[in-house]
Write an enzyme that holds these catalytic residues in place. Structure first.
Site, PDB file in Angstrom:
ATOM      1  CB  VAL A  64      -0.927   0.218   1.270  1.00  0.00           C
ATOM      2  CG1 VAL A  64      -1.553   1.328   1.436  1.00  0.00           C
ATOM      3  CG2 VAL A  64      -1.979  -0.918   1.677  1.00  0.00           C
ATOM      4  CB  CYS A  65       1.756   3.590  -1.638  1.00  0.00           C
ATOM      5  SG  CYS A  65       1.927   4.267  -3.496  1.00  0.00           S
ATOM      6  NE  ARG A  66      -0.831  11.840  -2.300  1.00  0.00           N
ATOM      7  CZ  ARG A  66      -1.269  12.340  -3.440  1.00  0.00           C
ATOM      8  NH1 ARG A  66      -0.488  11.106  -4.501  1.00  0.00           N
ATOM      9  NH2 ARG A  66      -1.792  13.356  -3.663  1.00  0.00           N
TER      10      ARG A  66
END
Length: 108
Positions: A64-66
């Site tokens: 997961v990231c932005r």
């Protein structure tokens, strides 16, 4: 280092939520200040610049990231290293928030 893995194994936010409910580990590779602004409950925080293979437990794992870009880089690197149990969450935390899914508030 350029790593490629086609096609990139990806899931949308709802599949990521389902995988987490089934026991998948979510690893958030955003920077500390981004993590502090809010994150997915029970996700592990490992900024991309400090992520190592040792940080990634046996899968399934959702990165997961932005927006899905950095987590895609991490997913590609892990797949190139032989992992077949790691997927990227498309759209990242932006898509998670747009979907109205729960975000652990800053400081929690």
């Amino acid at each position: 280092m350029t790593v490629t893995a086609d096609p990139l194994p990806e899931v949308d936010v709802f599949a990521a939520l389902r995988l987490a409910a089934e026991g998948a580990v979510l690893i958030d590779v955003r920077e500390p200040e981004e993590w502090a602004e809010g994150h997915i409950a029970h996700a592990r925080h490992r900024p991309l610049g400090r992520l190592s293979l040792a940080d990634v437990p046996a899968g399934p794992v959702v990165m997961v990231c932005r927006s899905g870009n950095r987590s895609g880089q991490a997913t590609r690197a892990l797949v190139a290293a032989g992992r077949d149990d790691v997927v990227n969450m498309t759209g990242g935390m932006l898509a998670w928030a747009r979907a109205g899914l729960p975000i652990t508030p800053a400081g929690a």
